[in-house]
Design a protein around this motif. Structure first.
Motif, PDB file in Angstrom:
ATOM      1  N   VAL A  91      17.259  -7.651 -37.406  1.00 16.71           N
ATOM      2  CA  VAL A  91      17.260  -7.717 -35.947  1.00 16.71           C
ATOM      3  C   VAL A  91      16.455  -6.566 -35.341  1.00 16.71           C
ATOM      4  O   VAL A  91      16.075  -6.623 -34.170  1.00 16.71           O
ATOM      5  CB  VAL A  91      18.703  -7.721 -35.398  1.00 16.71           C
ATOM      6  N   ALA A  92      16.174  -5.542 -36.152  1.00 15.61           N
ATOM      7  CA  ALA A  92      15.468  -4.360 -35.654  1.00 15.61           C
ATOM      8  C   ALA A  92      14.123  -4.158 -36.352  1.00 15.61           C
ATOM      9  O   ALA A  92      13.593  -3.058 -36.383  1.00 15.61           O
ATOM     10  CB  ALA A  92      16.340  -3.120 -35.838  1.00 15.61           C
ATOM     11  N   TRP A  93      13.553  -5.233 -36.890  1.00 16.04           N
ATOM     12  CA  TRP A  93      12.279  -5.139 -37.598  1.00 16.04           C
ATOM     13  C   TRP A  93      11.119  -4.747 -36.677  1.00 16.04           C
ATOM     14  O   TRP A  93      10.125  -4.212 -37.128  1.00 16.04           O
ATOM     15  CB  TRP A  93      11.947  -6.465 -38.266  1.00 16.04           C
ATOM     16  N   GLY A  94      11.236  -5.057 -35.392  1.00 12.09           N
ATOM     17  CA  GLY A  94      10.160  -4.758 -34.456  1.00 12.09           C
ATOM     18  C   GLY A  94      10.626  -3.868 -33.313  1.00 12.09           C
ATOM     19  O   GLY A  94      11.820  -3.618 -33.138  1.00 12.09           O
ATOM     20  N   VAL A  95       9.654  -3.384 -32.547  1.00 14.62           N
ATOM     21  CA  VAL A  95       9.908  -2.599 -31.339  1.00 14.62           C
ATOM     22  C   VAL A  95       9.523  -3.463 -30.144  1.00 14.62           C
ATOM     23  O   VAL A  95       8.449  -4.064 -30.134  1.00 14.62           O
ATOM     24  CB  VAL A  95       9.071  -1.302 -31.338  1.00 14.62           C
ATOM     25  N   SER A  96      10.370  -3.531 -29.151  1.00 18.47           N
ATOM     26  CA  SER A  96      10.126  -4.413 -28.005  1.00 18.47           C
ATOM     27  C   SER A  96       9.727  -3.639 -26.757  1.00 18.47           C
ATOM     28  O   SER A  96      10.133  -2.496 -26.553  1.00 18.47           O
ATOM     29  CB  SER A  96      11.368  -5.259 -27.699  1.00 18.47           C
ATOM     30  N   SER A  97       8.925  -4.302 -25.931  1.00 20.17           N
ATOM     31  CA  SER A  97       8.528  -3.777 -24.626  1.00 20.17           C
ATOM     32  C   SER A  97       8.611  -4.931 -23.636  1.00 20.17           C
ATOM     33  O   SER A  97       8.024  -5.995 -23.859  1.00 20.17           O
ATOM     34  CB  SER A  97       7.091  -3.230 -24.689  1.00 20.17           C
ATOM     35  N   TYR A  98       9.332  -4.736 -22.532  1.00 23.61           N
ATOM     36  CA  TYR A  98       9.682  -5.852 -21.661  1.00 23.61           C
ATOM     37  C   TYR A  98       8.952  -5.856 -20.317  1.00 23.61           C
ATOM     38  O   TYR A  98       9.377  -6.530 -19.386  1.00 23.61           O
ATOM     39  CB  TYR A  98      11.195  -5.848 -21.423  1.00 23.61           C
ATOM     40  N   GLY A  99       7.851  -5.138 -20.204  1.00 18.17           N
ATOM     41  CA  GLY A  99       7.092  -5.145 -18.956  1.00 18.17           C
ATOM     42  C   GLY A  99       6.611  -6.539 -18.595  1.00 18.17           C
ATOM     43  O   GLY A  99       6.099  -7.269 -19.448  1.00 18.17           O
ATOM     44  N   LYS A 100       6.773  -6.924 -17.350  1.00 18.73           N
ATOM     45  CA  LYS A 100       6.446  -8.278 -16.913  1.00 18.73           C
ATOM     46  C   LYS A 100       4.960  -8.599 -17.063  1.00 18.73           C
ATOM     47  O   LYS A 100       4.582  -9.606 -17.672  1.00 18.73           O
ATOM     48  CB  LYS A 100       6.869  -8.476 -15.450  1.00 18.73           C
ATOM     49  N   ILE A 101       4.113  -7.747 -16.489  1.00 24.53           N
ATOM     50  CA  ILE A 101       2.673  -8.023 -16.525  1.00 24.53           C
ATOM     51  C   ILE A 101       2.165  -8.026 -17.956  1.00 24.53           C
ATOM     52  O   ILE A 101       1.377  -8.905 -18.358  1.00 24.53           O
ATOM     53  CB  ILE A 101       1.913  -6.997 -15.665  1.00 24.53           C
ATOM     54  N   TYR A 102       2.614  -7.065 -18.722  1.00 24.37           N
ATOM     55  CA  TYR A 102       2.214  -6.992 -20.134  1.00 24.37           C
ATOM     56  C   TYR A 102       2.565  -8.283 -20.860  1.00 24.37           C
ATOM     57  O   TYR A 102       1.733  -8.853 -21.584  1.00 24.37           O
ATOM     58  CB  TYR A 102       2.893  -5.795 -20.789  1.00 24.37           C
ATOM     59  N   ASN A 103       3.767  -8.771 -20.682  1.00 30.28           N
ATOM     60  CA  ASN A 103       4.189  -9.974 -21.396  1.00 30.28           C
ATOM     61  C   ASN A 103       3.548 -11.241 -20.835  1.00 30.28           C
ATOM     62  O   ASN A 103       3.363 -12.214 -21.578  1.00 30.28           O
ATOM     63  CB  ASN A 103       5.716 -10.076 -21.392  1.00 30.28           C
ATOM     64  N   TRP A 104       3.197 -11.253 -19.575  1.00 26.94           N
ATOM     65  CA  TRP A 104       2.448 -12.398 -19.058  1.00 26.94           C
ATOM     66  C   TRP A 104       1.065 -12.468 -19.700  1.00 26.94           C
ATOM     67  O   TRP A 104       0.589 -13.534 -20.070  1.00 26.94           O
ATOM     68  CB  TRP A 104       2.308 -12.297 -17.540  1.00 26.94           C
ATOM     69  N   LEU A 105       0.423 -11.311 -19.834  1.00 25.26           N
ATOM     70  CA  LEU A 105      -0.928 -11.268 -20.403  1.00 25.26           C
ATOM     71  C   LEU A 105      -0.933 -11.543 -21.904  1.00 25.26           C
ATOM     72  O   LEU A 105      -1.885 -12.105 -22.431  1.00 25.26           O
ATOM     73  CB  LEU A 105      -1.570  -9.905 -20.132  1.00 25.26           C
ATOM     74  N   PHE A 106       0.141 -11.129 -22.591  1.00 30.45           N
ATOM     75  CA  PHE A 106       0.208 -11.286 -24.045  1.00 30.45           C
ATOM     76  C   PHE A 106       1.158 -12.408 -24.460  1.00 30.45           C
ATOM     77  O   PHE A 106       1.527 -12.498 -25.626  1.00 30.45           O
ATOM     78  CB  PHE A 106       0.638  -9.966 -24.694  1.00 30.45           C
ATOM     79  N   PHE A 107       1.523 -13.241 -23.523  1.00 30.41           N
ATOM     80  CA  PHE A 107       2.373 -14.408 -23.781  1.00 30.41           C
ATOM     81  C   PHE A 107       3.627 -14.027 -24.578  1.00 30.41           C
ATOM     82  O   PHE A 107       3.946 -14.610 -25.610  1.00 30.41           O
ATOM     83  CB  PHE A 107       1.563 -15.506 -24.469  1.00 30.41           C
TER      84      PHE A 107
END
Length: 326
Positions: free
Chosen positions: A229-245
């Motif tokens: 469950v912790a294999w990755g690091v997450s970032s939840y910025g809206k614009i960032y995630n819109w651009l990177f799907f």
């Protein structure tokens, strides 16, 4: 936590064109726009001022990063179209736009999910070919500078081909078609304007892939390779995630790789308690800017902790020695 809490919701559509949802028209269009942008740079180069071309070239580098980690990445896990041929042709357009093979990328990325940025074994080998620990020392992640600027040259094409050959589904054939497609495109450009290819395009092309590796480094630096469950690091910025799907939801993605990008927020909400319990690392900035994170773990921490444990073990043993010698 029961199975219902981490159930993967799959999108469904009545579309005859798209396999999962009509929303996949957005990343598909983004991929085609990238192709058009790539071709436009060649025709614009002889006419635009140098300062304009430098800005446009830098934007192309950012687009390579966004395409690989957004469009191309989602296309690997959830191919956009019902038609297998259409998926193959879209892979060709992706390959020309980014100047690499989408299918070869598929093989590397699937291996990434098999190892999930694992640490080297006792023989110094990692399952994940692009693990940030592969070229590190003492179980530590590699220096980000070398990972970012050298990873581009580390791909073993022979190993990738052998992996594609094992699939026996036409991937090797189409991967070679993709390689030929972008190589032919660059050759034609070179014949018409070799200065453009050598002095302008190739540096920005390389920079774009370096940006991609920079993104990949901080999607796993500080994560826990020993906890699914912790294999990755997450970032939840809206614009960032819109651009990177929604590839910013990277811990969620590694936990359940088939979750569609349109369902990622909902999936995150369903496992938020589990993530908190297991200490999933999150950062506020886009992964490419992960080095600016104020809580960035220092490299060498793991080695120090291991050293302290060994010292403690040794101290315990020496403290007990008098009992055996008396």
């Amino acid at each position: 936590m029961n199975a219902d809490a981490i159930r993967v919701e799959r999108p469904a559509t009545t579309s005859r064109l798209f396999a999962h949802t009509r929303w996949d028209a957005v990343p598909a269009a983004a991929g085609l726009f990238h192709l058009a942008y790539f071709l436009s740079l060649f025709f614009l180069y002889p006419h635009a001022p140098l300062w304009v071309m430098l800005i446009l070239g830098f934007i192309y580098s950012l687009m390579v990063n966004a395409n690989i980690n957004g469009v191309g990445h989602n296309f690997i896990h959830n191919p956009f179209f019902r038609s297998r041929l259409l998926n193959r042709l879209f892979g060709v357009t992706q390959s020309i736009a980014c100047c690499f093979s989408q299918t070869y990328y598929d093989a590397v990325h699937m291996q990434h999910h098999k190892g999930n940025a694992d640490r080297p074994d006792d023989k110094g080998e990692t399952v994940d070919w692009i693990s940030i620990y592969k070229h590190g020392h003492h179980g530590e992640a590699e220096n980000p500078w070398s990972y970012v600027f050298l990873s581009f040259f580390r791909d073993d094409v022979g190993t990738i081909r052998r992996e594609l050959r094992k699939r026996k589904n036409g991937d090797l054939f189409w991967g070679n078609i993709e390689l030929a497609a972008f190589a032919t495109t660059l050759l034609v450009m070179f014949l018409f304007n070799w200065r453009y290819v050598i002095f302008y395009f190739l540096p920005f092309f390389y920079l774009g892939h370096c940006f991609s590796y920079l993104n990949g480094y901080y999607r796993h630096y500080g994560a826990n390779p020993d906890k699914p469950v912790a294999w990755g690091v997450s970032s939840y910025g809206k614009i960032y995630n819109w651009l990177f799907f929604y590839n910013g939801y990277h811990a969620e993605h590694h936990f359940r790789p088939k979750v569609h990008w349109t369902k990622m927020e909902k999936f995150h909400q369903s496992i938020a308690d589990l993530q908190k319990q297991e200490g999933v690392r999150t950062i506020k900035r886009a992964h490419m800017l992960g080095f600016l994170d104020p809580d960035l773990p220092k490299r060498g921490t793991r080695r120090t902790l291991i050293g302290e444990d060994l010292t403690a073990d040794y101290t315990d043993k020496t403290d007990k020695q008098p009992e055996f010698s008396s």
